[in-house]
Design an enzyme around this catalytic site. Structure first.
Site, mmCIF file in Angstrom:
data_model
loop_
_atom_site.group_PDB
_atom_site.id
_atom_site.type_symbol
_atom_site.label_atom_id
_atom_site.label_comp_id
_atom_site.label_asym_id
_atom_site.label_seq_id
_atom_site.Cartn_x
_atom_site.Cartn_y
_atom_site.Cartn_z
ATOM 1 N N ASP A 497 23.282 -21.147 0.732
ATOM 2 C CA ASP A 497 24.216 -21.665 1.426
ATOM 3 C C ASP A 497 24.625 -22.895 0.620
ATOM 4 O O ASP A 497 25.074 -23.661 1.544
ATOM 5 C CB ASP A 497 23.830 -22.108 2.824
ATOM 6 C CG ASP A 497 24.862 -22.279 3.722
ATOM 7 O OD1 ASP A 497 26.223 -22.092 3.310
ATOM 8 O OD2 ASP A 497 24.606 -23.233 4.652
ATOM 9 N N TYR A 498 24.722 -22.704 -0.798
ATOM 10 C CA TYR A 498 25.120 -23.662 -1.642
ATOM 11 C C TYR A 498 26.570 -23.656 -1.742
ATOM 12 O O TYR A 498 26.991 -23.968 -2.975
ATOM 13 C CB TYR A 498 24.359 -23.809 -2.749
ATOM 14 C CG TYR A 498 23.021 -24.139 -2.822
ATOM 15 C CD1 TYR A 498 22.661 -25.468 -1.799
ATOM 16 C CD2 TYR A 498 21.962 -23.924 -3.752
ATOM 17 C CE1 TYR A 498 21.503 -25.916 -1.780
ATOM 18 C CE2 TYR A 498 20.743 -24.817 -3.681
ATOM 19 C CZ TYR A 498 20.453 -25.619 -2.740
ATOM 20 O OH TYR A 498 19.254 -26.192 -2.628
#
Length: 822
Positions: A497-498
């Site tokens: 989830d970067y």
């Protein structure tokens, strides 16, 4: 024996109670310490636990040796704490405070032992070591207030732009490039301490568990424009805070209600030209060496997408406020009256669900500010993460600012769709979205999009080539045509989830032969990428570094990831057992056990299965949507970050397997994609204290010429924080969570308000020193702004205070607070 015979029952009972409590504290330390040693951890807790149990037993037996045993234990604890944590307050706090207080408690129990010279010596020894331990901890407090400040002030640059007398705040980042720099110096380093509340306005928005007020107001002329989490737009008088008008779209709150700001268009101004190009868009090619930018080989040819000026006495809606709703509607209001612009869409509204296909309630809408560039309104969209596959498309669309007509669409998965999809089709579902705020360069005719990743966040074997090529990237589009010009990827095959949350910052960046037009991209990873905004080529060196591998069956990881090696990395030092924290030795021990049980191999440790993995930075950052600020007078890039690791575990999902037709173009066609659900949580102790030692939120200034950190200070105090969700009331600079960003001014002051404590903070740009803090009714989550009133010539600093980020127990509010010099 005589003393033993004369001891009364109260003394014996107190010895049993006191000694029993000490032994009760020692037992879990001993048992947990044994488990920690089994996990190859520190032996301290086992030894300290054994000593505490022995001390407790001796107290129960009313033996003077209890004082000697615990004095030696406490002295060893002091030495161990200094050896492992250094002479710093926050590492020492859980190691020393509770043991020293326990020593004072034991002093109250020792008098139950028979009187003797040895009892007196034991009492004196324990008292001395307890006071020494507390004194050592107290001596470390003053260093907190000097932590990370620049020893020498950052000087002004010779080519610094001059300050101006008046300034509007017409964009989310004040200017199209998102620099968050106000070129005014009425409020400056010398007088900022004189700021007082000028006015306070309450929006009337009722608290809702799904709402967070992240608004940064917009200001044009004598009006300030505010939006609430449910998209109520309010115009205020810029000098008094008096309400001029409000527009309520009457949407019901969902489980995720946000409005970070509104857009503005002025049709009364002379013709405004925006350069553009009709160059065709290349298809994404996935990963390239060092994450390098990919661009069309041809040089763009300028075209014009111009705004026609309207006469001063023309019809309504010559100046417009542009906003969206949490049920995916785009609307335009007359900036003077708040009435909907009748010629815009249908009754002033455009349905953003058109062409998207089925949308579950609350699963798709816009949380960030619509980008108004020339006669275009560009919008992306937010999707509900980790709920299902093939969620609504990440398409980015441009609409005509006057009519609401769709001008172009950029479908990441199908470049043949340039407007609405053909009949019976939809925009490509499950593609990366653009939920944050773009930046744009009117001279180049480019808009720069920070992209997310395709859902679900922590599983990616099903992703298409488009998803792989565009996720967690910066993409430049031609604003006239919507065609891609270049793209740069910050994470390959993102399983963490970067996504890219920060608005790109467009600045003139120092290079060997002068300056270059640059795009500075902050990331959740703490990496700062600097690109030539014309081509996407890195201006500072980016290298591909080998990262950990090993995933769940059916998944894969990228062998390498891009690192920006010539810019500082902010807040991502490698975790160790010694950095595990907690309010007391007991929960610090629990955090150490959690750390040793989990898989952690540094950056990009793949998501765990039965054994959870540690993700650091967590998915809140590093840097988040608050973005940064740039002080061109000193050449300082000022950023805020979050420092909280997460535990991530993947569990097999009962949801349906993926449709093979959706995965035929994935990079590893032999793998069958299996749906997993992610369980990701903050890494907290049993009493909900952070497992990583403070600071947990920082403000950092970076010299863009030397590419070095100039100063770095904790942002926020422990005043509103304590274990079990309580408030400590202690003004110690712990550095708190908060993802709203900073702004900076020509007066040499940086303002930020996104801390858990209820304050607006002012920092010295040159040193990082706190110059002032203004008390707010409740904490703030958004980014502040500043402007100079055209009526009174007074500079105001405004922040919206709606409550701290992420705390269900934190007080909520609906305040807009303006400060000015008195």
């Amino acid at each position: 024996m005589a003393a033993e015979k004369t001891a009364g029952w109260p003394a014996r009972i107190w010895a049993w109670v006191g000694g029993g409590l000490v032994a009760l504290v020692g037992a879990p330390l001993f048992l947990g310490g044994g488990l920690l040693i089994w996990k190859d951890g520190s032996p301290y807790y086992l030894l300290a636990g054994a000593a505490l149990v022995a001390t407790g037993v001796l107290l129960i037996r009313r033996h003077f040796a209890a004082g000697f045993v615990y004095a030696a234990t406490l002295l060893a604890t002091l030495i161990w704490g200094l050896w492992e944590g250094g002479f710093e307050f926050w590492p020492l706090l859980p190691r020393l405070l509770a043991p020293a207080v326990l020593g004072l408690f034991i002093l109250l129990v020792i008098p139950t032992t028979p009187k003797s010279r040895l009892r007196t010596q034991a009492t004196l020894a324990l008292a001395a070591v307890s006071l020494l331990t507390l004194g050592t901890l107290g001596a470390a407090i003053p260093a907190l207030y000097r932590w990370g400040q620049a020893p020498a002030p950052a000087s002004l640059r010779g080519a610094a732009p001059p300050a101006v007398a008046a300034s509007d705040w017409r964009y989310y980042g004040r200017d199209p490039g998102g620099a968050r720099y106000a070129p005014v110096d009425q409020i400056n380093r010398e007088n900022v301490e004189n700021l007082k509340v000028a006015w306070t306005f309450r929006t009337g928005e009722k608290p809702h568990k799904g709402s967070q007020d992240q608004n940064t107001p917009l200001q044009v002329g004598d009006s300030l424009y505010v939006c609430t989490p449910t998209n109520v737009i309010i115009a205020l008088d810029a000098d008094t805070g008096r309400e001029k008008w409000r527009h309520d779209p009457k949407v019901k709150p969902f489980f995720w209600n946000r409005c970070r700001g509104v857009g503005y268009w002025d049709g009364t101004q002379p013709k405004v030209a925006v350069a553009g190009s009709a160059a065709s868009a290349p298809k994404p090619a996935g990963k390239t060496a060092a994450g390098a930018g990919k661009a069309t080989p041809s040089t763009p040819k300028p075209a014009q997408a111009a705004l026609a000026a309207e006469p001063a006495d023309g019809p309504p809606c010559r100046r417009r406020i542009i906003s969206t709703t949490i049920n995916a509607q785009l609307f335009a209001l007359d900036a003077e009256t708040g009435r909907r612009c009748a010629g815009f869409g249908k009754d002033g509204m455009v349905d953003l669900a058109a062409g998207m296909g089925p949308i579950k309630r609350g699963f798709y809408f816009q949380t960030s500010v619509p980008t108004v560039i020339g006669d275009r309104i560009v919008v992306g969209g937010w999707v509900m993460d980790n709920q299902e596959l093939a969620e609504p498309s990440g398409v980015v669309r441009a609409f005509d600012v006057r009519t609401g007509e769709l001008v172009w669409a950029w479908d990441l998965g199908n470049d043949e769709i340039t407007k609405l999809p053909p009949e019976g089709q939809t925009y490509t579902r499950g593609t990366p979205n653009v939920w944050s705020t773009p930046a744009f360069d009117p001279d180049l005719g480019l808009i720069y999009l920070p992209t997310g990743n395709a859902t679900p966040d922590y599983w990616g074997s099903h992703r298409s080539l488009a998803a792989e090529g565009y996720s967690s990237s910066v993409v430049a589009l031609d604003v006239a045509t919507g065609r891609m010009r270049w793209t740069f990827q910050t994470v390959h095959h993102d399983l963490w989830d970067y996504d890219v949350p920060s608005q790109p910052m467009l600045i003139d960046f120092p290079v060997k032969d002068g300056t270059a037009p640059a795009l500075v991209q902050l990331t959740k990873r703490g990496q700062i990428f600097v690109l030539d905004r014309r081509t996407g080529t890195p201006l500072t060196r980016v290298v591909e570094v080998t990262v950990p591998s090993g995933t769940q069956p059916g998944e894969w990881t990228s062998r390498t990831q891009p690192y920006s090696v010539e810019m500082p990395t902010v807040g991502v030092e490698r975790l160790t057992e010694a950095k595990m924290w907690g309010a007391t030795p007991l929960d610090q021990l629990a955090c150490r056990i959690i750390f040793k049980r989990a898989r952690y191999e540094g950056d990009f440790t793949p998501p765990g299965g039965k054994t959870p993995s540690i993700q650091f930075p967590g998915n809140a950052g590093g840097m988040n949507w608050g973005s940064g600020a740039y002080d061109p007078r000193r050449g300082l890039l000022i950023v805020s970050d979050v420092r909280m690791p997460q535990l991530v575990a993947l569990k097999r999902s009962a949801k349906a397997l993926l449709n093979p037709t959706q995965t035929k173009d994935r990079p590893k066609p032999s793998l069958k994609a299996v749906a997993y659900e992610a369980d990701n949580n903050w890494m907290l102790s049993p009493v909900f204290a952070p497992c990583l030692q403070p600071p947990h939120g920082m403000l950092t200034a970076i010299d863009v010429k030397s590419r070095q950190i100039v100063w770095q200070v904790p942002a926020g105090t422990a005043e509103a924080q304590a274990p079990l969700g309580l408030e400590s009331g202690l003004p110690l600079p712990i550095g708190t969570l908060g993802i709203g960003g900073p702004i900076t001014t020509a007066g040499g002051v940086t303002f930020r308000a996104a801390t858990t404590d209820p304050y607006l903070w002012a920092y010295d740009n040159a040193t990082g020193k706190v110059l002032w803090r203004g008390k707010l009714p409740v904490a703030a989550s958004g980014t502040p702004m500043t402007y100079v009133s055209p009526k009174t010539g007074k500079q105001y600093v405004v922040t919206v205070a709606g409550g701290a980020m992420g705390s269900p127990l934190a007080p909520k509010g609906d305040y807009v607070v303006a400060y000015a010099l008195k």
